[in-house]
Design a protein around this motif. Structure first.
Motif, PDB file in Angstrom:
ATOM      1  N   ILE A  10      38.811  45.009  37.597  1.00 50.55           N
ATOM      2  CA  ILE A  10      38.129  43.833  38.157  1.00 50.55           C
ATOM      3  C   ILE A  10      38.388  42.636  37.243  1.00 50.55           C
ATOM      4  N   VAL A  11      38.546  41.478  37.852  1.00 48.75           N
ATOM      5  CA  VAL A  11      38.881  40.265  37.111  1.00 48.75           C
ATOM      6  C   VAL A  11      37.633  39.417  36.871  1.00 48.75           C
ATOM      7  N   ALA A  12      37.501  38.904  35.670  1.00 46.08           N
ATOM      8  CA  ALA A  12      36.435  37.927  35.368  1.00 46.08           C
ATOM      9  C   ALA A  12      37.088  36.589  35.032  1.00 46.08           C
ATOM     10  N   PRO A  13      36.623  35.503  35.651  1.00 49.80           N
ATOM     11  CA  PRO A  13      37.221  34.186  35.383  1.00 49.80           C
ATOM     12  C   PRO A  13      36.478  33.438  34.284  1.00 49.80           C
ATOM     13  N   ALA A  77      34.150  44.089  34.663  1.00 55.02           N
ATOM     14  CA  ALA A  77      35.482  43.484  34.600  1.00 55.02           C
ATOM     15  C   ALA A  77      36.267  44.023  33.396  1.00 55.02           C
ATOM     16  N   SER A  78      37.561  44.174  33.588  1.00 54.49           N
ATOM     17  CA  SER A  78      38.420  44.627  32.492  1.00 54.49           C
ATOM     18  C   SER A  78      39.694  43.786  32.394  1.00 54.49           C
ATOM     19  N   ILE A  79      39.782  42.774  33.256  1.00 55.09           N
ATOM     20  CA  ILE A  79      40.890  41.810  33.181  1.00 55.09           C
ATOM     21  C   ILE A  79      40.265  40.427  33.054  1.00 55.09           C
ATOM     22  N   LEU A  80      40.645  39.699  32.012  1.00 54.71           N
ATOM     23  CA  LEU A  80      40.056  38.385  31.789  1.00 54.71           C
ATOM     24  C   LEU A  80      41.057  37.309  32.184  1.00 54.71           C
ATOM     25  N   LEU A  81      40.582  36.374  32.996  1.00 55.01           N
ATOM     26  CA  LEU A  81      41.424  35.279  33.471  1.00 55.01           C
ATOM     27  C   LEU A  81      41.014  34.014  32.718  1.00 55.01           C
TER      28      LEU A  81
END
Lengths: 214, 469
Positions: A10-13, A77-81
């Motif tokens: 999951i991506v976190a912005p 989340a484990s993907i940081l944008l």
């Protein structure tokens, strides 16, 4: 170091430019002599409403409801944008240790600061540089879709992003190989120990003053 | 074929091997070590059953965590104490030279390296600290590394690197009185941005750079990292060689003659080409003050806080809004009307003897304004402190109402007890104005030592270049 091949998360912005490593992990936590345990203090000054100190029970601290990583939809989340110049400032590798400890394996941004970028690879975290327009599209998709997730395929250098065309990315071949195989680069360098010794002998001949011991 | 840049020369003379894709092994001459970024590296070395490759390359010093008040009773904070003791133990175990906390030579790692002659022209210098770029002032290739790379250098004496691009920054013209190296580098960062040097090694050149002392050159190179560059450097000239001569670890006798003759070649060839170049006119420069939370958010003392509404780029506009909210500043506010609560003169950027002299000359015969809660002077090393005291500078500071402290990083990063409280504003000679850098909620304005001094005595930012000499 854990291998990195494909990763879905999951991506976190984090919508601000110039996120510095002081913000990622504030200085008081740098007093630790360990490599682990930094996760609860990731983005400490943004994440909590009170002041954090080493040894404090973080589970009892008041969370800042306005900070994006505290929103329920980004908890896992484990993907940081991120935005431009991510990871600027201090060389502290603790910033990457904190991201990893909090579950992040991928950081995506239009540009990274040099030392942070390098530190990521040393810890099995993949920093991905994408054009600003692509990052913008990912911000839009992430905020529009709760649970928005990406699949990152390092071997193919490809990101599958729901609702968008597949995204290719560049990576240094040596670093890619180290990540894919989870290699310890000190071990790799020591395979060249003879070359290092030979260089050192020549260097000492040419400039002996460089070898005066302080 | 075009000639070589200084960076090319330094790279080539340290190249152990290189793969076809450009991945290289670069030999490291000098490894500076401090207490914060080294414990995990030594532990990693031990866990892997490895030994340091060449302990004679290492000079260690505790600086980030050390108290700047009386140290004879040790470090009160138990967590800081363990970290400093861990450095002491690691250095003792491996036979590494360390200036421990009570050693008169102790100080900020980037001050003591040059001061001792442990930093020399033509060296590769690394440290687990981003401000290692400082040492590039000597015509050295110097840059900061993370802890994994500290371990890599300990174990192999090398780093795995790819060559960066090259950026030439020419600064020409004569500086007005009261305008300093700090103003030059802040103006450069304001021009090219904090990512302006990303992927590059910067060479600072031009008549203004040549006119700077070694200490001024160190101030400029120190903040190359704040422009995003891997390294900053300045060519060797007589100023460099005169500074190095006679330092404790500098070569002596015949070795000195041999070294100097090699150092004379540490400049870019006339026909060298750079990937990019930028020019700055030093003669039109006024003293600089940062207004935001990134070093690129900077303007002249004659300027005002800018209006985000005038910024066309949406990401930058939002960044400016967040910065102004954090700094509690309104667009259009004259910089001269901003009133700091604290003044900090110190850090690896500006805590050398010339910095202290510049500040002292401004405060001479004046007193700290009653609106200033605290004014701190933290010398960069024990030897800088001794020198300042021999010149009577400490008396000037103390009589004016400054505190005169023991050397260390102190309020630059607030890892020890010296820090701002939330909402407090500081005129600081350090290098980073990030949110929380000097203490959670603290607000930092980066300035030169003379500008910090005049803010201390007037209670607001003021143009030190307008002061009668």
């Amino acid at each position: 170091m854990d291998k990195f091949d494909t990763f879905t998360g999951i991506v976190a912005p984090l919508d601000r430019p110039n996120v510095d490593t002081d913000a990622i992990i504030p200085k008081q936590f740098l007093k630790s002599i360990q490599r682990s345990g930094f996760g609860p203090n990731l983005f400490d000054e943004w994440r909590y409403l009170d002041h954090g100190e080493p040894g404090k029970d973080n589970s009892a601290r008041p969370l800042n409801p306005d900070f994006v990583l505290n929103q329920a939809r980004y908890r896992d989340a484990s993907i940081l944008l991120g935005r431009e110049n991510f990871g600027c400032g201090s060389s502290r590798e603790h910033a990457v240790w904190a991201l990893l400890d909090d579950g992040f394996r991928v950081v995506i941004a239009p540009s990274f600061a040099d030392i942070f970028f390098n530190n990521c690879f040393k810890n099995g975290v993949l920093p991905v540089v994408l054009p600003a327009a692509t990052v913008e599209a990912l911000f839009a998709a992430t905020t529009a879709t709760p649970g928005y997730a990406l699949r990152v395929d390092l071997q193919a250098q490809r990101i599958e992003a729901p609702g968008l065309d597949a995204i290719g990315f560049e990576i240094d071949p040596f670093r890619k190989d180290c990540l894919l195989r989870g290699l310890d680069d000190i071990g790799l360098t020591l395979q060249h120990a003879d070359a290092i010794r030979a260089f050192e002998d020549r260097h000492r001949q040419a400039a002996p003053w460089l070898f005066n011991k302080p | 074929m075009s000639g070589k840049t200084l960076y090319d020369k330094l790279w080539d003379s340290h190249l152990v091997r290189q793969d076809d894709d450009g991945t290289a092994l670069i030999y490291i001459d000098r490894h500076l070590v401090h207490e914060v970024t080294s414990p995990q590296a030594f532990e990693g070395l031990r866990l892997a059953g490895r030994q340091p490759w060449r302990t004679g390359s290492i000079l260690a010093v505790p600086d980030h965590n050390v108290p700047t008040t009386d140290r004879r009773a040790g470090i009160a904070d138990p967590v800081s104490r363990v970290q400093v003791e861990t450095l002491d133990r690691n250095c003792a175990e491996y036979g590494i030279t360390e200036f421990s906390m009570l050693d008169p030579r102790q100080g900020i790692v980037h001050v003591i390296g040059p001061e001792q002659g442990a930093t020399l022209p033509g060296m590769t210098v690394v440290c687990g600290d981003s401000h290692t770029s400082t040492h590039g002032a000597f015509g050295a290739l110097a840059f900061g590394i993370g802890t994994s790379d500290v371990e890599h250098v300990l174990a192999t004496q090398c780093l795995i690197l790819k060559k960066t691009g090259s950026l030439l920054i020419r600064v020409d013209g004569a500086l007005a009185p009261g305008v300093s190296a700090k103003d030059i580098v802040l103006a450069i960062i304001g021009r090219i941005g904090t990512a302006g040097g990303t992927g590059s090694s910067i060479e600072f050149a031009g008549t203004a750079m040549r006119s700077l002392s070694m200490e001024g050159r160190m101030t400029v190179c120190n903040m190359a990292i704040e422009a995003g560059a891997r390294a900053g450097m300045v060519a060797v000239d007589d100023t460099t060689i005169e500074y190095v001569a006679g330092r404790p670890y500098a070569p002596k006798g015949a070795q000195w003659e041999q070294a100097v003759s090699g150092w004379r070649d540490l400049h870019s060839d006339d026909d060298a080409s750079f990937d990019r170049s930028v020019s700055l006119d030093a003669s039109s420069l006024v003293p600089q003050v940062t207004w935001g939370t990134s070093p690129e958010m900077v303007t002249g003392i004659d300027g005002v806080v800018p209006d985000p509404d005038n910024e066309p780029d949406s990401v930058r506009r939002e960044g400016m809004r967040k910065a102004l909210a954090y700094m509690d500043l309104q667009p259009g506010t004259p910089i001269t009307s901003i009133r700091p609560d604290h003044v900090f003169i110190g850090s690896c950027t500006n805590a050398r003897i010339e910095d202290l002299r510049a500040a002292a000359s401004v405060i001479r015969g004046r007193t700290v304004h009653p609106g200033i809660k605290q004014a701190l002077v933290v010398p960069g090393s024990g030897l800088v402190k001794q020198q300042a005291e021999a010149e009577g500078l400490h008396t000037l500071f103390l009589e004016a109402g400054f505190e005169w402290r023991e050397p260390g990083c102190s309020m630059c990063l607030a890892m020890n007890a010296d820090r701002l409280q939330a909402g407090e504003r500081c005129a600081s000679t350090s290098n980073r104005n990030f949110e929380g850098r000097q203490g959670q909620g603290g607000r930092t304005h980066l300035v030169s030592p003379a500008m910090a001094a005049i803010a201390a005595v007037t209670g607001h930012f003021a143009d030190v270049s307008k002061e009668p000499a």
